[in-house]
Design a protein around this motif. Structure first.
Motif, PDB file in Angstrom:
ATOM      1  N   LYS A   1      -2.022  16.095  29.487  1.00 50.19           N
ATOM      2  CA  LYS A   1      -0.953  16.060  30.802  1.00 50.19           C
ATOM      3  C   LYS A   1      -0.168  14.592  30.741  1.00 50.19           C
ATOM      4  O   LYS A   1      -0.717  13.624  30.394  1.00 50.19           O
ATOM      5  N   THR A   2       0.959  14.728  31.434  1.00 53.44           N
ATOM      6  CA  THR A   2       1.871  13.568  31.399  1.00 53.44           C
ATOM      7  C   THR A   2       1.247  12.623  32.268  1.00 53.44           C
ATOM      8  O   THR A   2       0.486  12.981  33.404  1.00 53.44           O
ATOM      9  N   ILE A   3       1.847  11.233  32.333  1.00 49.14           N
ATOM     10  CA  ILE A   3       1.399  10.113  33.439  1.00 49.14           C
ATOM     11  C   ILE A   3       2.104  10.540  34.593  1.00 49.14           C
ATOM     12  O   ILE A   3       1.276  10.470  35.590  1.00 49.14           O
ATOM     13  N   GLU A   4       3.173  11.244  34.653  1.00 47.83           N
ATOM     14  CA  GLU A   4       3.541  11.686  35.748  1.00 47.83           C
ATOM     15  C   GLU A   4       2.950  12.925  36.546  1.00 47.83           C
ATOM     16  O   GLU A   4       2.569  12.637  37.782  1.00 47.83           O
ATOM     17  N   GLN A   5       2.373  13.797  35.718  1.00 48.25           N
ATOM     18  CA  GLN A   5       1.429  14.818  36.367  1.00 48.25           C
ATOM     19  C   GLN A   5       0.073  14.363  36.683  1.00 48.25           C
ATOM     20  O   GLN A   5      -0.511  14.601  37.798  1.00 48.25           O
ATOM     21  N   ALA A   6      -0.699  13.269  35.883  1.00 47.37           N
ATOM     22  CA  ALA A   6      -1.690  12.596  36.371  1.00 47.37           C
ATOM     23  C   ALA A   6      -1.718  11.910  37.586  1.00 47.37           C
ATOM     24  O   ALA A   6      -2.992  11.916  38.525  1.00 47.37           O
ATOM     25  N   PHE A   7      -0.780  11.202  37.817  1.00 49.68           N
ATOM     26  CA  PHE A   7      -0.779  10.221  38.831  1.00 49.68           C
ATOM     27  C   PHE A   7      -0.301  11.023  40.221  1.00 49.68           C
ATOM     28  O   PHE A   7      -0.943  10.705  41.285  1.00 49.68           O
ATOM     29  N   SER A   8       0.217  12.166  39.904  1.00 48.39           N
ATOM     30  CA  SER A   8       0.787  12.998  40.814  1.00 48.39           C
ATOM     31  C   SER A   8      -0.342  13.905  41.500  1.00 48.39           C
ATOM     32  O   SER A   8      -0.521  13.840  42.720  1.00 48.39           O
ATOM     33  N   GLN A   9      -1.235  14.137  40.668  1.00 51.02           N
ATOM     34  CA  GLN A   9      -2.384  14.927  40.945  1.00 51.02           C
ATOM     35  C   GLN A   9      -3.551  13.952  41.712  1.00 51.02           C
ATOM     36  O   GLN A   9      -4.047  14.472  42.618  1.00 51.02           O
ATOM     37  N   ALA A  10      -3.281  12.472  41.557  1.00 46.68           N
ATOM     38  CA  ALA A  10      -4.044  11.612  42.159  1.00 46.68           C
ATOM     39  C   ALA A  10      -3.778  11.200  43.733  1.00 46.68           C
ATOM     40  O   ALA A  10      -4.326  10.282  44.032  1.00 46.68           O
ATOM     41  N   GLY A  11      -2.367  11.862  43.942  1.00 49.10           N
ATOM     42  CA  GLY A  11      -2.024  11.510  45.249  1.00 49.10           C
ATOM     43  C   GLY A  11      -0.917  10.375  45.355  1.00 49.10           C
ATOM     44  O   GLY A  11      -0.710  10.019  46.694  1.00 49.10           O
ATOM     45  N   PHE A  12      -0.576   9.837  44.355  1.00 46.57           N
ATOM     46  CA  PHE A  12       0.441   8.677  44.616  1.00 46.57           C
ATOM     47  C   PHE A  12       1.668   9.157  44.834  1.00 46.57           C
ATOM     48  O   PHE A  12       1.967  10.580  44.366  1.00 46.57           O
ATOM     49  N   SER A  13       2.438   8.621  45.560  1.00 48.91           N
ATOM     50  CA  SER A  13       3.787   9.116  46.077  1.00 48.91           C
ATOM     51  C   SER A  13       4.649   9.346  44.844  1.00 48.91           C
ATOM     52  O   SER A  13       4.475   8.896  43.867  1.00 48.91           O
ATOM     53  N   THR A  14       5.944  10.207  45.215  1.00 50.81           N
ATOM     54  CA  THR A  14       6.840  10.458  44.321  1.00 50.81           C
ATOM     55  C   THR A  14       7.429   9.385  43.568  1.00 50.81           C
ATOM     56  O   THR A  14       7.781   9.455  42.528  1.00 50.81           O
ATOM     57  N   PHE A  15       7.737   8.310  44.633  1.00 47.89           N
ATOM     58  CA  PHE A  15       8.732   7.123  44.051  1.00 47.89           C
ATOM     59  C   PHE A  15       7.753   6.484  43.190  1.00 47.89           C
ATOM     60  O   PHE A  15       8.222   6.088  41.967  1.00 47.89           O
ATOM     61  N   VAL A  16       6.607   6.128  43.174  1.00 46.82           N
ATOM     62  CA  VAL A  16       5.566   5.490  42.462  1.00 46.82           C
ATOM     63  C   VAL A  16       5.356   6.208  41.050  1.00 46.82           C
ATOM     64  O   VAL A  16       5.586   5.700  40.161  1.00 46.82           O
ATOM     65  N   VAL A  17       5.213   7.519  41.224  1.00 49.39           N
ATOM     66  CA  VAL A  17       5.194   8.456  40.013  1.00 49.39           C
ATOM     67  C   VAL A  17       6.403   8.280  39.055  1.00 49.39           C
ATOM     68  O   VAL A  17       6.300   8.461  38.019  1.00 49.39           O
TER      69      VAL A  17
ATOM     70  N   SER B   1      -8.135  11.465  49.551  1.00 45.21           N
ATOM     71  CA  SER B   1      -7.241  10.718  48.524  1.00 45.21           C
ATOM     72  C   SER B   1      -7.302   9.178  48.696  1.00 45.21           C
ATOM     73  O   SER B   1      -7.713   8.594  49.872  1.00 45.21           O
ATOM     74  N   LEU B   2      -6.911   8.232  47.979  1.00 46.46           N
ATOM     75  CA  LEU B   2      -7.069   6.868  48.242  1.00 46.46           C
ATOM     76  C   LEU B   2      -5.960   6.424  49.499  1.00 46.46           C
ATOM     77  O   LEU B   2      -5.150   6.983  49.324  1.00 46.46           O
ATOM     78  N   SER B   3      -6.460   5.410  49.879  1.00 42.56           N
ATOM     79  CA  SER B   3      -5.298   4.714  51.075  1.00 42.56           C
ATOM     80  C   SER B   3      -4.215   3.921  50.360  1.00 42.56           C
ATOM     81  O   SER B   3      -4.348   3.755  48.971  1.00 42.56           O
TER      82      SER B   3
END
Length: 358
Positions: free
Chosen positions: A72-88, A19-21
């Motif tokens: 898929k929603t933006i929430e699902q897409a960014f969540s699958q990419a490893g972004f934190s819950t708050f950012v999503v 995942s991204l740093s």
């Protein structure tokens, strides 16, 4: 079937790519925000960034694009990419209210602030941690390599030992006999504490007890005040309505005590209270939180003041804790020096007596 096959293939690739740093995520969010502010659509911005980023960044940006293309929603897409819950959460809610570019920028800013504070805290803890490791290595070498030699010497020549030397030797024998038992008890205690903290009821009892304990109470109040003000403030800056922001912070909070407190605040707001009035009787936050929120609402600057107060409180707390941590360094140095001096005198005093007798 072909679409499902592509999804399975991409899921398999995701499992093999790191995942991204945090810094890479902050950079991607900032650049996406800039492109959206310049008039590009989200898919266009993702395509532009995926052509100029690193190999890892290109992979995850393309993964987000593919997820969005599949519906898929933006929430699902960014969540699958490893972004934190708050950012999503910020991104997903801002998209609903048409302020996605602002939300991406605020999410990037929030991540950079967290990275900077963690780096400062890590620097402050590095030296005391290194001293503890050195002290542990020195103690191990003394107890398991030097002590046996002195014990054999004293037994061979039947030396009369002073109390300090007898204490050191008895401690060595006890550790030699019970060292594994001590380690096992310590490991099981940590395991039991970890298991207990995962239970909702246990965590609530521990947190409530902490709020009644001087010192710990202040730490908990600062922690929850920062968490509440920064998360709620950034959501409000992303143009998410207050009630929805409170609900989202409540849903994604991992603390049972904060969840309960936020539910109480939400009930007060539904009764017609302002946020400042709703948190007046809340003891989970610092004493400053109520007037800060109350006057910020009256001045029409609730979102900005919440973020500024949370970041200021966090920085002040980190600076204060770093100042206290720095006192550990001389204490550890004096402790190590005293321990070595004590061992030196306790072990060499009978040796000197033996040499004089010979």
């Amino acid at each position: 079937p072909s679409c499902g096959h592509r999804q399975d293939n991409r899921r398999g690739e995701v499992e093999h790519v790191r995942s991204l740093s945090q810094r890479e995520k902050a950079k991607c969010l900032k650049r996406l925000s800039d492109l959206l502010h310049r008039g590009y659509a989200l898919m266009q911005a993702l395509d532009i960034l995926s052509r100029s980023g690193t190999t890892k960044e290109r992979f995850w940006l393309k993964n987000i694009s593919a997820s969005l293309a599949e519906g898929k929603t933006i929430e699902q897409a960014f969540s699958q990419a490893g972004f934190s819950t708050f950012v999503v959460l910020m991104i997903a809610q801002a998209e609903v209210h048409g302020k996605l570019a602002d939300a991406l920028g605020k999410a990037s800013e929030w991540k950079l602030k967290r990275i900077q504070l963690k780096q400062e805290l890590r620097k402050a803890l590095a030296y005391p941690f290194a001293l503890l490791i050195v002290a542990g290595v020195v103690f191990y070498l003394i107890m398991y390599f030097i002590m046996p030699q002195f014990q054999y010497l004293f037994r061979t020549f039947d030396v009369t030992l002073p109390r300090s030397t007898a204490f050191i030797l008895s401690l060595y024998r006890w550790l030699a006999e019970n060292g594994l038992l001590v380690l096992a008890v310590l490991f099981l205690s940590l395991l039991a504490a970890f298991w207990g903290c995962r239970k909702w009821a246990v965590r609530m009892r521990v947190l409530r007890a902490g709020l009644k304990t001087p010192g710990i109470k202040n730490i908990l109040q600062v922690f929850y005040s920062v968490l509440f003000s920064v998360q709620l403030g950034y959501l409000l800056q992303a143009r998410v309505p207050l009630h929805e922001s409170l609900q989202k912070v409540t849903v994604y909070s991992k603390s049972p005590l904060l969840k309960q407190t936020l539910a109480h605040i939400e009930e007060n707001i539904l009764k017609g209270m302002t946020l400042g009035e709703a948190i007046e009787d809340v003891h989970l936050f610092t004493a400053e939180m109520h007037p800060v929120v109350y006057y910020a609402e009256r001045n029409g600057q609730l979102a900005e003041q919440l973020v500024e107060y949370g970041l200021l409180l966090e920085r002040e707390s980190i600076d204060r804790w770093i100042g206290q941590i720095k006192w550990i360094e001389p204490i550890l140095l004096v402790g190590m020096g005293g321990l070595i001096a004590y061992l030196f005198l306790a072990l060499l005093t009978p040796v000197m007596r033996l040499i004089e007798a010979l």
